[in-house]
Design an enzyme around this catalytic site. Structure first.
Site, PDB file in Angstrom:
ATOM      1  NE  ARG A 176      38.669  40.714  32.716  1.00 37.03           N
ATOM      2  CZ  ARG A 176      39.019  41.746  33.484  1.00 37.03           C
ATOM      3  NH1 ARG A 176      39.231  42.920  32.961  1.00 37.03           N
ATOM      4  NH2 ARG A 176      39.169  41.578  34.776  1.00 37.03           N
ATOM      5  NE  ARG A 224      37.393  45.002  42.274  1.00 39.40           N
ATOM      6  CZ  ARG A 224      38.092  44.768  41.156  1.00 39.40           C
ATOM      7  NH1 ARG A 224      39.149  45.490  40.871  1.00 39.40           N
ATOM      8  NH2 ARG A 224      37.723  43.814  40.329  1.00 39.40           N
ATOM      9  CE  LYS A 265      44.315  42.934  34.442  1.00 39.66           C
ATOM     10  NZ  LYS A 265      44.157  41.974  35.554  1.00 39.66           N
ATOM     11  NE  ARG A 316      42.345  43.710  43.919  1.00 35.00           N
ATOM     12  CZ  ARG A 316      42.349  43.493  42.605  1.00 35.00           C
ATOM     13  NH1 ARG A 316      43.263  44.050  41.844  1.00 35.00           N
ATOM     14  NH2 ARG A 316      41.445  42.704  42.067  1.00 35.00           N
ATOM     15  NE  ARG A 360      37.407  39.492  39.619  1.00 32.90           N
ATOM     16  CZ  ARG A 360      38.163  40.260  40.394  1.00 32.90           C
ATOM     17  NH1 ARG A 360      38.080  40.182  41.702  1.00 32.90           N
ATOM     18  NH2 ARG A 360      39.007  41.112  39.869  1.00 32.90           N
TER      19      ARG A 360
HETATM   20  P1  AMP Z   1      38.713  44.399  36.854  1.00 37.88           P
HETATM   21  O1  AMP Z   1      38.680  45.655  37.650  1.00 37.88           O
HETATM   22  O2  AMP Z   1      39.582  44.513  35.635  1.00 37.88           O
HETATM   23  O3  AMP Z   1      39.021  43.187  37.678  1.00 37.88           O
HETATM   24  O4  AMP Z   1      37.228  44.193  36.283  1.00 37.88           O
HETATM   25  C1  AMP Z   1      36.122  44.095  37.155  1.00 37.88           C
HETATM   26  C2  AMP Z   1      34.936  43.455  36.452  1.00 37.88           C
HETATM   27  O5  AMP Z   1      34.540  44.269  35.332  1.00 37.88           O
HETATM   28  C3  AMP Z   1      35.205  42.098  35.836  1.00 37.88           C
HETATM   29  O6  AMP Z   1      35.071  41.051  36.787  1.00 37.88           O
HETATM   30  C4  AMP Z   1      34.112  42.027  34.771  1.00 37.88           C
HETATM   31  O7  AMP Z   1      32.841  41.823  35.351  1.00 37.88           O
HETATM   32  C5  AMP Z   1      34.140  43.441  34.235  1.00 37.88           C
HETATM   33  N1  AMP Z   1      35.125  43.627  33.131  1.00 37.88           N
HETATM   34  C6  AMP Z   1      36.250  44.383  33.174  1.00 37.88           C
HETATM   35  N2  AMP Z   1      36.884  44.362  32.008  1.00 37.88           N
HETATM   36  C7  AMP Z   1      36.157  43.575  31.183  1.00 37.88           C
HETATM   37  C8  AMP Z   1      36.312  43.140  29.844  1.00 37.88           C
HETATM   38  N3  AMP Z   1      37.356  43.531  29.102  1.00 37.88           N
HETATM   39  N4  AMP Z   1      35.368  42.318  29.321  1.00 37.88           N
HETATM   40  C9  AMP Z   1      34.305  41.923  30.053  1.00 37.88           C
HETATM   41  N5  AMP Z   1      34.103  42.280  31.334  1.00 37.88           N
HETATM   42  C10 AMP Z   1      35.021  43.105  31.896  1.00 37.88           C
END
Ligand code: AMP
Length: 217
Positions: A88, A160, A13, A127, A171
């Site tokens: 999400r 990460r 994404k 990653r 996740r």
């Molecule tokens: P990502 O970089 O998109 O994988 O997001 C990293 C972390 O941020 C996720 O594992 C959640 O803890 C938090 N997060 C990101 N986007 C959302 C969302 N739309 N709703 C809730 N938590 C989020």
């Protein structure tokens, strides 16, 4: 144009959204990047969201919805947006629809990048992300020109902590439970386009995404 990129963690994404935004002049709103940046600071928001981001759990809807609305409110409305990592949950999707509608806008397309679980796990293990600008790389599929350094800003690359296997699998479970139902939600709204070649190389996936975007009337 208002686009949503939907897909599991590791589906690509961020990589695709950032390219789409650059080439189409859209604003890239990446909820994970916003939350990680907040979590690194000791601001009230940072302290609130840090435990969730570290564990790979979803931040409560009201917090992320307020953050995204704030971003949207400060936007140059002449430019469109590509949303990456948001919504999400169904509540977030409903809130996004309502926020856009109050601006006289609507989502044009939801691009769902489909990738198998085995491939998601393989990708997460390799990653790398930039500490400074959040650009992402993969040790084999998309390596940086200089090992350990970001091509775009020279920042330091790191793995990460939530990409470590156990947390990553958690996740994925959360994704299946809370986010995957949005595929049907947007299908029923007539907005979903499934990007079926999500496991191919970055350029090929981008081509399919662009074809779907060009088809927007
Ligand atoms: P990502 O970089 O998109 O994988 O997001 C990293 C972390 O941020 C996720 O594992 C959640 O803890 C938090 N997060 C990101 N986007 C959302 C969302 N739309 N709703 C809730 N938590 C989020």
């Amino acid at each position: 144009m208002y686009l949503v990129i939907l897909g599991a963690p590791g589906a690509g994404k961020g990589t695709q959204a950032s390219r789409l935004a650059k080439e189409m002049g859209l604003v890239h709103i990446a909820s994970g990047n916003l939350l990680r940046e907040a979590a690194r600071s000791d601001s009230p928001l940072g302290l609130q969201v840090r435990p969730y981001v570290e564990k790979g759990a979803l931040v409560p809807d009201d917090i992320i919805i307020a953050l995204i609305k704030d971003k949207l409110g400060n936007l140059d409305q002449a430019r469109g947006v590509v949303f990456d990592g948001f919504p999400r949950t169904r509540e977030q999707a409903q809130a996004l629809g309502a926020a856009l509608s109050s601006m006289g806008k609507a989502i044009d397309r939801v691009l769902y990048i489909k990738v198998s679980e085995a491939e998601l796990v393989r990708r997460s293990a390799g990653r790398l992300a930039c500490l400074a600008c959040e650009a992402t790389y993969h040790v084999q599929d998309n390596p940086p020109r200089v090992p350990g350094r970001c091509d775009q800003c020279g920042g330091e690359l790191y793995q990460r902590p939530d990409d470590k296997e156990e947390r990553f699998r958690r996740r994925l479970r959360i994704y299946e439970e809370r986010t995957a139902p949005l595929i049907d939600y947007y299908k029923q709204a007539g907005l979903l386009v499934e990007i079926t070649n999500g496991e191919e190389e970055i350029d090929k996936v981008y081509e399919e995404l662009m074809a779907a975007v060009r088809a927007v009337g």
